[in-house]
Design a protein around this motif. Sequence first.
Motif, short mmCIF file in Angstrom:
data_model
loop_
_atom_site.label_atom_id
_atom_site.label_comp_id
_atom_site.label_asym_id
_atom_site.label_seq_id
_atom_site.Cartn_x
_atom_site.Cartn_y
_atom_site.Cartn_z
N GLN A 21 0.57 -9.51 -3.06
CA GLN A 21 -0.63 -10.18 -2.76
C GLN A 21 -0.69 -10.39 -1.34
OE1 GLN A 21 -2.10 -13.29 -5.15
NE2 GLN A 21 -3.83 -13.67 -3.81
N ALA A 22 0.29 -11.19 -0.80
CA ALA A 22 0.32 -11.50 0.67
C ALA A 22 0.38 -10.65 1.57
CB ALA A 22 1.30 -12.71 0.84
N ALA A 23 1.22 -9.39 1.11
CA ALA A 23 1.56 -8.44 2.08
C ALA A 23 0.16 -7.44 2.15
CB ALA A 23 2.57 -7.45 1.25
N GLN A 24 -0.49 -7.84 1.16
CA GLN A 24 -2.00 -6.97 1.33
C GLN A 24 -3.23 -7.86 1.52
OE1 GLN A 24 -1.88 -3.27 -1.60
NE2 GLN A 24 -2.27 -5.12 -2.89
N ALA A 25 -3.00 -8.85 2.40
CA ALA A 25 -3.78 -9.86 2.78
C ALA A 25 -4.79 -9.26 3.92
CB ALA A 25 -3.39 -11.22 3.47
N HIS A 26 -4.33 -8.57 4.40
CA HIS A 26 -5.21 -7.83 5.56
C HIS A 26 -5.79 -6.54 5.16
CE1 HIS A 26 -4.22 -11.40 7.95
NE2 HIS A 26 -2.85 -11.00 8.02
N ALA A 27 -4.91 -5.88 4.56
CA ALA A 27 -5.40 -4.60 4.17
C ALA A 27 -4.49 -3.77 2.94
CB ALA A 27 -5.07 -3.55 5.35
N LYS A 28 -5.14 -3.01 2.25
CA LYS A 28 -4.41 -2.42 0.87
C LYS A 28 -3.18 -1.56 1.41
CE LYS A 28 -6.07 -1.27 -3.46
NZ LYS A 28 -6.97 -0.66 -4.37
N VAL A 29 -2.09 -1.86 0.85
CA VAL A 29 -0.78 -1.14 1.51
C VAL A 29 -0.56 -0.06 0.27
CG1 VAL A 29 -0.02 -2.69 3.11
CG2 VAL A 29 0.92 -2.95 0.81
N VAL A 30 -1.03 -0.25 -0.88
CA VAL A 30 -0.71 0.54 -2.01
C VAL A 30 -1.80 0.50 -2.81
CG1 VAL A 30 0.21 -1.18 -3.44
CG2 VAL A 30 1.18 1.06 -3.76
N HIS B 184 5.97 -3.77 5.90
CA HIS B 184 6.42 -2.92 6.67
C HIS B 184 7.14 -1.59 5.80
CE1 HIS B 184 9.28 -0.70 9.27
NE2 HIS B 184 10.16 -0.80 8.45
N GLN B 185 7.78 -1.89 4.67
CA GLN B 185 8.33 -0.68 3.98
C GLN B 185 7.32 0.19 3.24
OE1 GLN B 185 12.16 -1.75 1.94
NE2 GLN B 185 11.80 0.06 0.44
N LEU B 186 6.28 -0.58 2.78
CA LEU B 186 5.27 0.18 1.76
C LEU B 186 4.52 1.00 2.79
CD1 LEU B 186 4.10 -2.60 -0.69
CD2 LEU B 186 5.85 -0.83 -1.30
N LYS B 187 4.11 0.55 3.97
CA LYS B 187 3.37 1.25 5.22
C LYS B 187 4.46 2.59 5.49
CE LYS B 187 -0.21 -1.87 6.81
NZ LYS B 187 -0.27 -2.98 8.02
N LYS C 239 2.29 5.28 -2.62
CA LYS C 239 0.91 5.53 -3.46
C LYS C 239 0.79 4.55 -4.75
CE LYS C 239 -0.84 9.28 -1.26
NZ LYS C 239 -1.08 10.57 -1.81
N SER C 240 2.17 4.29 -5.07
CA SER C 240 2.18 3.03 -6.25
C SER C 240 3.23 2.31 -6.16
CB SER C 240 2.03 4.24 -7.61
OG SER C 240 2.23 3.37 -8.62
N ILE C 241 3.35 1.32 -6.88
CA ILE C 241 4.34 0.34 -6.81
C ILE C 241 4.46 -0.21 -8.38
CG2 ILE C 241 2.98 -1.69 -6.05
CD1 ILE C 241 5.71 -2.97 -4.77
N VAL C 242 5.83 -0.44 -8.87
CA VAL C 242 6.02 -1.20 -10.04
C VAL C 242 6.68 -2.21 -9.80
CG1 VAL C 242 7.01 -0.79 -12.16
CG2 VAL C 242 6.23 1.48 -11.02
N ILE C 243 6.14 -3.35 -10.24
CA ILE C 243 6.42 -4.65 -9.69
C ILE C 243 6.84 -5.74 -10.72
CG2 ILE C 243 4.49 -5.30 -8.93
CD1 ILE C 243 5.66 -6.81 -6.33
#
Length: 563
Positions: free
Chosen positions: A135-144, A114-117, A122-126
């Motif tokens: 990885q789980a947040a991007q399971a359905h579609a790339k969010v970053v 939710h937050q990234l969308k 454009k980018s995340i430092v994690i």
Amino acid sequence: MERIWLKHYPEGVPADIDVSVYPSLVALLEESFRKHAALPAYRFMGKSFSYAQVDELSRAFAAYLQASGLQPGDRVAVMMPNVPQYPVVVAGILRAGMVVVNVNPLYTPRELEHQLKDAGTKSIVIMENFAATLQAAQAHAKVVDHVVLTAMGDMLGWIKGAVVNHVVRRVKKMVPEFQLADAVRFNDAIAQGRGAVFKPVTVRPDDIAVLQYTGGTTGVSKGAVLLHRNLVANVLQSEAWYRPAIDRVAAEGQVVTICALPLYHIFGFNTNMMLGLRMGGCGILIPNPRDLAGTLKTLSTERFHSFPAVNTLFHALAHHPDFDKVDWSHLKMSVGGGMAVQQATAKLWLEKTGCPICEGYGLSETSPVVSCNPTTSTAYSGTIGLPVPNTELRLIDDEGHEVPAGQAGEIAVRGPQVMAGYWQRPDETARVMTADGFFRTGDVGMVDERGYFRIVDRKKDMILVSGFNVYPNEVEDVITQMPGIMECAAVGVPDEKAGEVVKVVIVKKDPAVTEADVRHWCEANLTGYKRPKLVEFRNDLPKTPVGKVLRRELRDRPATPAR
């Protein structure tokens, strides 16, 4: 409301300051890097990092972001605990003219997605510990589009860093398996940035510096839009307010602050990181303050002067058996915020350290500091203090009119630290901003004849018992003063007769305490309608990573009784 509080300001604290000294946080940071180049800016796991090192590394990271194709104004998420990479990355993002999106590392995949969308990152430092969540947040579609991965020991040198990373990954097993094929490692990003040319960016006062998402304990998390001028103003306001204590420390040299508050939280971000750099101070980075033994072990090796924290951390540390292994004699500032400081905690902290907790008040939407007790205080006041310089407070009713003297009302704030609004939510912004520029905090408060404000409670947390207002903070404060009680939380639950009744959830310090003991104590200290009708004991209370009690979970989720 007339600024009656100005008559009670400590000597040396001005009513107003020039908050336009710096056009941006970038200008503030770069001045600090120049002025204090040789001094340590941070210490982490026994290793010091100088202002010059943070300057060079953040410049390299800014160059890396630019070389990666990111543009000024792009949002870059930062998802890590208190490690030295955090200030390096944040300074780099700001220097590149981009926007910091602070992310709670304990978010679930749903919350992260939710937050990234919502922010359009454009980018995340994690930190790799949380990569499986991404990885789980991007399971359905790339969010970053772009991921930089870091590990706990990345800035500790080749040998020590390798050992720390091995322990975190293999021994403590704190890094769940993940696959992020295109991710770039932090140290590789720094190396690439050193080989690129950093192109300085002109950053203006009205440019967005940070999207600070509110906790989301009620409804969907929203991004508070904090401009460079908002954050600069609050750094300078806080510095002016803390000046009497800072001057007391000056004789001992550099101000050393314990950074136990998460830097991704607005309290830690502006009070620990930005104000610390402005003052030329040194921050002792605590990656996991919930590890009380580890935190106290780190503190036992340091001489420190400032300790901003939340009530739950003050409380837990003061009750820990290792507390007396720490030298507290140099502590000059204990600043409590994020939640109400309870009288029992403040009393014990003063007894054990000799340094009173100065309770302050602020919100993500106000960058965050709104008010604070004077740092010249010698005792707990039970208030949130006086508004800081350049700040107006008033108490208003539901229609926005000021309430008569002596009555409770919603606290509204106007000042240079108030956000520009909620990110892409004009309707939500309109709900909280008055026509004359005051921000409605949602907190119910009262003010005394000196201008000291006291929070009665959150509007949404108020319990309505047969038409009478009951404020959970008051009930909690009374019960936590009872011998044998570690902590408690009060919530309202539906009742056919009264509309709502008070329920308390208690964590015991003494196993012998009974429900009857609690009821007897409440009968002696609370009027009838404020007394809890339901008493429940648990082993712990649900909390945010900062230590705020999640009252909604106490209302909505079934109990896990104490064993």
